[in-house]
Structure formats: structure tokens, C-alpha cells
Design a protein around this motif. Structure first.
Motif, PDB file in Angstrom:
ATOM      1  N   HIS A  97     -11.737  -7.871  15.555  1.00 48.83           N
ATOM      2  CA  HIS A  97     -11.987  -6.831  16.550  1.00 48.83           C
ATOM      3  C   HIS A  97     -11.905  -5.443  15.915  1.00 48.83           C
ATOM      4  CE1 HIS A  97     -11.720  -4.360  20.128  1.00 48.83           C
ATOM      5  NE2 HIS A  97     -10.544  -3.918  19.735  1.00 48.83           N
ATOM      6  N   LEU A  98     -10.885  -5.215  15.105  1.00 41.70           N
ATOM      7  CA  LEU A  98     -10.715  -3.909  14.477  1.00 41.70           C
ATOM      8  C   LEU A  98     -11.818  -3.634  13.456  1.00 41.70           C
ATOM      9  CD1 LEU A  98      -6.842  -4.045  14.038  1.00 41.70           C
ATOM     10  CD2 LEU A  98      -8.106  -2.553  15.600  1.00 41.70           C
ATOM     11  N   THR A  99     -12.275  -4.673  12.770  1.00 41.78           N
ATOM     12  CA  THR A  99     -13.395  -4.507  11.837  1.00 41.78           C
ATOM     13  C   THR A  99     -14.654  -4.094  12.587  1.00 41.78           C
ATOM     14  OG1 THR A  99     -12.470  -6.181  10.342  1.00 41.78           O
ATOM     15  CG2 THR A  99     -14.814  -5.672  10.105  1.00 41.78           C
ATOM     16  N   ARG A 100     -14.884  -4.711  13.735  1.00 37.39           N
ATOM     17  CA  ARG A 100     -16.052  -4.339  14.548  1.00 37.39           C
ATOM     18  C   ARG A 100     -15.937  -2.906  15.071  1.00 37.39           C
ATOM     19  NH1 ARG A 100     -15.694  -9.809  16.276  1.00 37.39           N
ATOM     20  NH2 ARG A 100     -14.305  -9.179  17.990  1.00 37.39           N
ATOM     21  N   GLU A 101     -14.713  -2.497  15.432  1.00 36.36           N
ATOM     22  CA  GLU A 101     -14.519  -1.125  15.902  1.00 36.36           C
ATOM     23  C   GLU A 101     -14.851  -0.120  14.795  1.00 36.36           C
ATOM     24  OE1 GLU A 101     -13.204  -0.111  19.406  1.00 36.36           O
ATOM     25  OE2 GLU A 101     -14.590  -1.793  19.169  1.00 36.36           O
ATOM     26  N   ALA A 102     -14.440  -0.411  13.582  1.00 36.23           N
ATOM     27  CA  ALA A 102     -14.756   0.479  12.460  1.00 36.23           C
ATOM     28  C   ALA A 102     -16.266   0.547  12.250  1.00 36.23           C
ATOM     29  CB  ALA A 102     -14.060  -0.013  11.190  1.00 36.23           C
ATOM     30  N   ALA A 103     -16.925  -0.617  12.331  1.00 38.47           N
ATOM     31  CA  ALA A 103     -18.377  -0.644  12.141  1.00 38.47           C
ATOM     32  C   ALA A 103     -19.085   0.105  13.271  1.00 38.47           C
ATOM     33  CB  ALA A 103     -18.858  -2.090  12.081  1.00 38.47           C
ATOM     34  N   ARG A 104     -18.588  -0.025  14.471  1.00 38.81           N
ATOM     35  CA  ARG A 104     -19.201   0.668  15.621  1.00 38.81           C
ATOM     36  C   ARG A 104     -19.167   2.186  15.416  1.00 38.81           C
ATOM     37  NH1 ARG A 104     -16.846   3.181  19.677  1.00 38.81           N
ATOM     38  NH2 ARG A 104     -14.793   2.282  19.228  1.00 38.81           N
ATOM     39  N   ILE A 105     -18.033   2.707  14.963  1.00 43.07           N
ATOM     40  CA  ILE A 105     -17.920   4.153  14.782  1.00 43.07           C
ATOM     41  C   ILE A 105     -18.774   4.621  13.602  1.00 43.07           C
ATOM     42  CG2 ILE A 105     -16.324   6.023  14.224  1.00 43.07           C
ATOM     43  CD1 ILE A 105     -14.235   4.622  15.853  1.00 43.07           C
ATOM     44  N   ARG A 106     -18.834   3.831  12.530  1.00 44.22           N
ATOM     45  CA  ARG A 106     -19.683   4.217  11.402  1.00 44.22           C
ATOM     46  C   ARG A 106     -21.156   4.257  11.827  1.00 44.22           C
ATOM     47  NH1 ARG A 106     -16.014   0.765   8.290  1.00 44.22           N
ATOM     48  NH2 ARG A 106     -14.625   2.127   7.091  1.00 44.22           N
ATOM     49  N   GLN A 107     -21.510   3.384  12.761  1.00 45.59           N
ATOM     50  CA  GLN A 107     -22.868   3.418  13.290  1.00 45.59           C
ATOM     51  C   GLN A 107     -23.116   4.738  14.013  1.00 45.59           C
ATOM     52  OE1 GLN A 107     -24.954   0.835  12.837  1.00 45.59           O
ATOM     53  NE2 GLN A 107     -26.702   1.427  14.130  1.00 45.59           N
ATOM     54  N   LEU A 108     -22.111   5.205  14.741  1.00 44.88           N
ATOM     55  CA  LEU A 108     -22.259   6.470  15.459  1.00 44.88           C
ATOM     56  C   LEU A 108     -22.357   7.655  14.502  1.00 44.88           C
ATOM     57  CD1 LEU A 108     -19.592   5.940  18.306  1.00 44.88           C
ATOM     58  CD2 LEU A 108     -22.090   5.784  18.515  1.00 44.88           C
ATOM     59  N   LEU A 109     -21.780   7.517  13.317  1.00 44.43           N
ATOM     60  CA  LEU A 109     -21.778   8.613  12.344  1.00 44.43           C
ATOM     61  C   LEU A 109     -23.081   8.715  11.552  1.00 44.43           C
ATOM     62  CD1 LEU A 109     -18.143   8.233  10.968  1.00 44.43           C
ATOM     63  CD2 LEU A 109     -19.027  10.173  12.273  1.00 44.43           C
ATOM     64  N   LEU A 110     -23.954   7.689  11.661  1.00 47.19           N
ATOM     65  CA  LEU A 110     -25.220   7.740  10.929  1.00 47.19           C
ATOM     66  C   LEU A 110     -26.086   8.869  11.461  1.00 47.19           C
ATOM     67  CD1 LEU A 110     -26.101   3.938  10.740  1.00 47.19           C
ATOM     68  CD2 LEU A 110     -25.359   5.401   8.863  1.00 47.19           C
ATOM     69  N   PRO A 111     -26.877   9.511  10.599  1.00 44.23           N
ATOM     70  CA  PRO A 111     -27.786  10.568  11.062  1.00 44.23           C
ATOM     71  C   PRO A 111     -28.763  10.031  12.095  1.00 44.23           C
ATOM     72  CG  PRO A 111     -27.631  10.553   8.659  1.00 44.23           C
ATOM     73  CD  PRO A 111     -26.946   9.310   9.147  1.00 44.23           C
ATOM     74  N   ASP A 112     -29.238  10.885  12.984  1.00 44.58           N
ATOM     75  CA  ASP A 112     -30.204  10.484  13.995  1.00 44.58           C
ATOM     76  C   ASP A 112     -31.422   9.861  13.336  1.00 44.58           C
ATOM     77  OD1 ASP A 112     -28.563  11.463  15.900  1.00 44.58           O
ATOM     78  OD2 ASP A 112     -29.634  13.358  16.187  1.00 44.58           O
ATOM     79  N   GLY A 113     -31.821   8.741  13.896  1.00 45.52           N
ATOM     80  CA  GLY A 113     -33.027   8.074  13.396  1.00 45.52           C
ATOM     81  C   GLY A 113     -32.757   7.057  12.312  1.00 45.52           C
ATOM     82  N   VAL A 114     -31.552   6.998  11.815  1.00 45.42           N
ATOM     83  CA  VAL A 114     -31.213   6.019  10.784  1.00 45.42           C
ATOM     84  C   VAL A 114     -30.554   4.822  11.436  1.00 45.42           C
ATOM     85  CG1 VAL A 114     -29.874   5.580   8.686  1.00 45.42           C
ATOM     86  CG2 VAL A 114     -30.916   7.818   9.067  1.00 45.42           C
ATOM     87  N   GLU A 115     -31.066   3.635  11.180  1.00 44.58           N
ATOM     88  CA  GLU A 115     -30.527   2.425  11.794  1.00 44.58           C
ATOM     89  C   GLU A 115     -29.562   1.754  10.821  1.00 44.58           C
ATOM     90  OE1 GLU A 115     -33.602  -0.112  13.055  1.00 44.58           O
ATOM     91  OE2 GLU A 115     -34.452   1.287  14.509  1.00 44.58           O
ATOM     92  N   GLY A 116     -28.497   1.177  11.403  1.00 46.85           N
ATOM     93  CA  GLY A 116     -27.554   0.441  10.584  1.00 46.85           C
ATOM     94  C   GLY A 116     -28.061  -0.952  10.264  1.00 46.85           C
ATOM     95  N   GLY A 117     -27.279  -1.665   9.474  1.00 43.43           N
ATOM     96  CA  GLY A 117     -27.700  -2.991   9.053  1.00 43.43           C
ATOM     97  C   GLY A 117     -27.575  -4.034  10.140  1.00 43.43           C
ATOM     98  N   PHE A 118     -26.819  -3.803  11.185  1.00 40.68           N
ATOM     99  CA  PHE A 118     -26.666  -4.779  12.259  1.00 40.68           C
ATOM    100  C   PHE A 118     -26.285  -4.042  13.524  1.00 40.68           C
ATOM    101  CE2 PHE A 118     -22.069  -4.797  12.724  1.00 40.68           C
ATOM    102  CZ  PHE A 118     -21.657  -4.217  11.545  1.00 40.68           C
ATOM    103  N   GLN A 119     -26.430  -4.719  14.637  1.00 37.76           N
ATOM    104  CA  GLN A 119     -26.115  -4.123  15.938  1.00 37.76           C
ATOM    105  C   GLN A 119     -25.004  -4.918  16.596  1.00 37.76           C
ATOM    106  OE1 GLN A 119     -27.404  -1.252  17.422  1.00 37.76           O
ATOM    107  NE2 GLN A 119     -25.720  -1.624  18.832  1.00 37.76           N
TER     108      GLN A 119
END
Length: 392
Positions: free
Chosen positions: A367-389
């Protein structure tokens, strides 16, 4: 085969053997062997008098064990093979066994195991499976516990606080193995509540019911941990919640507040809210303050910091957290949550990753790993997609 009925009969059968002269350890061993025999013999033809059958079978096992022991010692053991005739007394020995098994001289782990054996009626294998330890290890733990309480006077006053701690620990073990320890703890606490009118016993039962009511919503179909704010509250068991609230209100009306009643009051406020945002966090903080007056522990202060963060804002929560040892389990996870709410996403992502590395179990780590990934997704520049959703 009603295994629940068998377990409910265990304390009474042990009590009968003890009153006939067996010591506790020998009586408990004999009853366990009788239970195994019952599981084999009752599959197709259960007796009309289940308690009487178990008493007779356990008494014979006890006699056989005594004869074998005296034979080894080269002495004659004169005793009637058949138990005394007549109906089996209806005495309920559950309460006495609770106090004996939760004796202050026993280590907590041994007290829990012995309670599950003697009062819960579980076999050594079932307890070992539930605690994820080898059966031989659990057998040694139970044997040492029985030796330690051997010879204690049967009329010795029990320590109710120790009994409640043992039941609370059984409940908190969660769901593992082929025995549901949560359901077993509730069953045993119901027995104790029926045998005593102490408000704290009712408070513990209410606490268990209110937490258990949310069981179906705590994990996803894939086993993923679902935090309270994201739980589907339509899955909560409203019948259990209503029962828990009724029991709690009756206990609080006695005006003898204790730690379990305070914890149950907090659980009731969560159960009453339609969402996290609609939760009465101010009153929850007040209940945590009442709880701290009775049992001041780092874990309670940690949970209070979360409530303060919801009631007065994340910076107030972080201020409450600052006085606690950062090595406390879940401390970093709580800090990550509060920091995220302040808007500092970079630090929150770092903290979530750090918390995942020190998590005490796999669901919490994931759960905590997913939370970290979720926030890093939010930190990506607009228009850049992460490796997973997440949540896909």
C-alpha cells in the motif's frame, strides 16, 4: 458437525474433570483428546447429550493416562473406570478458566495460546497454524504454560485486566490460518460478557464488533489493503454496528470509563460517519485525550496525531507527531500522509517510500509503495505519462 458447539463445551468439561480430582494440565490434555475423538465419531451420528459424551470420553482418557503413568512408576492406581453416575452439572467454568489461563505469571504469548486451547477449544495444530509457527513450537509453549500454573489454587482471584488484554491480543492477530482468530476472540468475549457485568468487558466486546463490522471493506479482491478513507461503507455490517453501539451506550451509562470503552467510542464515531470528511474528528480527538488519561502509549499518541491532523489541519497533526519517537512503527507513514496534505508532494513521496521499507507486513508495504508511486505520478510534468496507472 458443529465445531463451534464443541469449543463452547470445552471449559465446562475441563471444570467437571478438575472437580473430580484431575489437575488442570491433565484435564486439559484429556479434553483435547476427547475433542479429537468426537470429531471422528460424531461425523454421522452426533450424541443427544454432547457435554455428557465429552465428559465420559475425557474422563476415560484421563484414567488411561493416569494408569500409564503409574504403571511406569511401578505403583498401583486405584480409581473407578466409569465416571460417577447421574447428570453432568450445569456449572459454567469459562470465567474461572479465563483467569487461570491469563494468570499474571505467564508470558503474554503463552497466556494467549493457553486461552485458545482451554477456553477456545482449539487444537495445538490449529493454534500453530493461526500463528504461523510449527506445531512442535506451539506444543512446547502450551506445555510450559501448563507447568507454570500447575498447583495454583483454583479459588485464586483472577486478574480481569490480564484476561481482557489476552482477548484483545487474540482479536488483533487478525485473519490467518484455518481458524479466524477475530471471530474466535468475539466468541470468547461474548462468553466473558455473559459471565460478568464489568463495563470494560462490554467495552471490549463493543470495540471488537465495531471493528469487525468493517471487515469486508478493508481489502480488495486482490488482497490489496484499502485505507479507511477509501473504503466502500455500503459493505459495512450495519447489524454489527448497531449491536456494538447499543452495548457501548449501556457500558458508558455505568459511568466507569475505561480504555476499551474509550476505544469503542472512537470506533463508533468512525462507524457513524458517511465519509471521512463528515467524521466528527474534534470529538475523536477528545476521546483520544480521555484514552491517554487511562493508558498513555506511543501508539495511542500516534493515532491521536492523525485525528488532530484531520480536526485542526495537517500542520497541527505534524506538531503532535513531533514529540514521538520517529522509529515508532507507522510513524513515517503517518508523517507522509500529513506532509502530503500540506502540499509538499516531493517530501511526501520520499517519506512513503521510506515507510514502505520498514512496513511490518506485506499488505502495508504494498500500500505504501503504491502511495509513493501515486504521488510521483502527480509530480510528472503535464502531458507526460507514467509507466503504469494505479487502480487499473
Amino acid at each position: 458437525m458443529n465445531e463451534s458447539l464443541l469449543r463452547e463445551l470445552v471449559p465446562a468439561v475441563i471444570g467437571v474433570l478438575v472437580r473430580r480430582g484431575a489437575d488442570f494440565a491433565a484435564a486439559e490434555d484429556a479434553v483435547q483428546e476427547a475433542l479429537i475423538r468426537a470429531l471422528e465419531a460424531w461425523a454421522d451420528d452426533p450424541p443427544r447429550d454432547a457435554k455428557g459424551w465429552l465428559v465420559a470420553a475425557a474422563w476415560r482418557k484421563f484414567i488411561d493416562a493416569m494408569r500409564a503413568e503409574t504403571s511406569r512408576r511401578g505403583r498401583e492406581f486405584a480409581v473407578e473406570v466409569e465416571p460417577p453416575s447421574g447428570p453432568v452439572p450445569a456449572t459454567d467454568d469459562s470465567l474461572w478458566l479465563y483467569f487461570l489461563c491469563a494468570h499474571p505469571s505467564l508470558p503474554t504469548g503463552s497466556a494467549v495460546a493457553l486461552t485458545l486451547r482451554a477456553v477456545g477449544g482449539l487444537t495445538t495444530r490449529q493454534i500453530a497454524t493461526a500463528y504461523l509457527v510449527p506445531e512442535a513450537t506451539m506444543a512446547q509453549r502450551i506445555s510450559r504454560a501448563k507447568r507454570r500454573i500447575a498447583g495454583l489454587p483454583l479459588d485464586r482471584p483472577g486478574d480481569l485486566a490480564t484476561v481482557l488484554r489476552v482477548l484483545y491480543l487474540v482479536f488483533n492477530e487478525g485473519y490467518s490460518g484455518d481458524i479466524d482468530l477475530v471471530a474466535e476472540a468475539i466468541r470468547l468475549t461474548r462468553q466473558l460478557a455473559a459471565a460478568t457485568d464489568e463495563p470494560e468487558v462490554a467495552g471490549l466486546l463493543a470495540l471488537m464488533l465495531l471493528h469487525h463490522a468493517r471487515r469486508a471493506s478493508r481489502t480488495g479482491l486482490d488482497g490489496r489493503l484499502i485505507p479507511l478513507a477509501e473504503q466502500d461503507r455500503s459493505l459495512w455490517d450495519t447489524t454489527l454496528i448497531a449491536e456494538g453501539v447499543d452495548i457501548l451506550q449501556a457500558a458508558l451509562a455505568r459511568d466507569r470509563l475505561g480504555e476499551y470503552q474509550a476505544q469503542a467510542a472512537i470506533a463508533a464515531l468512525h462507524a457513524d460517519a458517511r465519509s471521512t470528511a463528515e467524521t466528527d474528528w474534534v470529538q475523536i480527538v477528545e476521546w483520544y485525550d480521555e484514552l491517554l488519561l487511562r493508558t498513555d502509549t506511543p501508539v495511542i499518541r500516534l493515532n491521536r496525531a492523525v485525528a488532530v491532523g484531520e480536526a485542526d489541519g495537517p500542520r497541527a497533526g505534524l506538531a503532535a507527531l513531533a514529540d514521538l519517537d520517529p522509529n515508532l512503527p507507522r510513524h513515517t507513514a503517518v508523517r507522509a500522509y500529513l506532509v502530503e496534505r500540506t502540499g509538499d508532494l516531493e517530501q511526501a513521496a520520499t517519506l512513503y517510500s521510506e515507510a514502505s521499507r520498514t512496513a511490518t507486513n506485506i499488505p502495508e508495504r504494498d500500500h505504501l509503495t503504491r502511495e509513493a508511486a501515486r504521488i510521483r505520478q502527480l509530480l510528472l510534468p503535464d502531458g507526460v505519462e507514467g509507466g503504469f496507472q494505479l487502480g487499473s
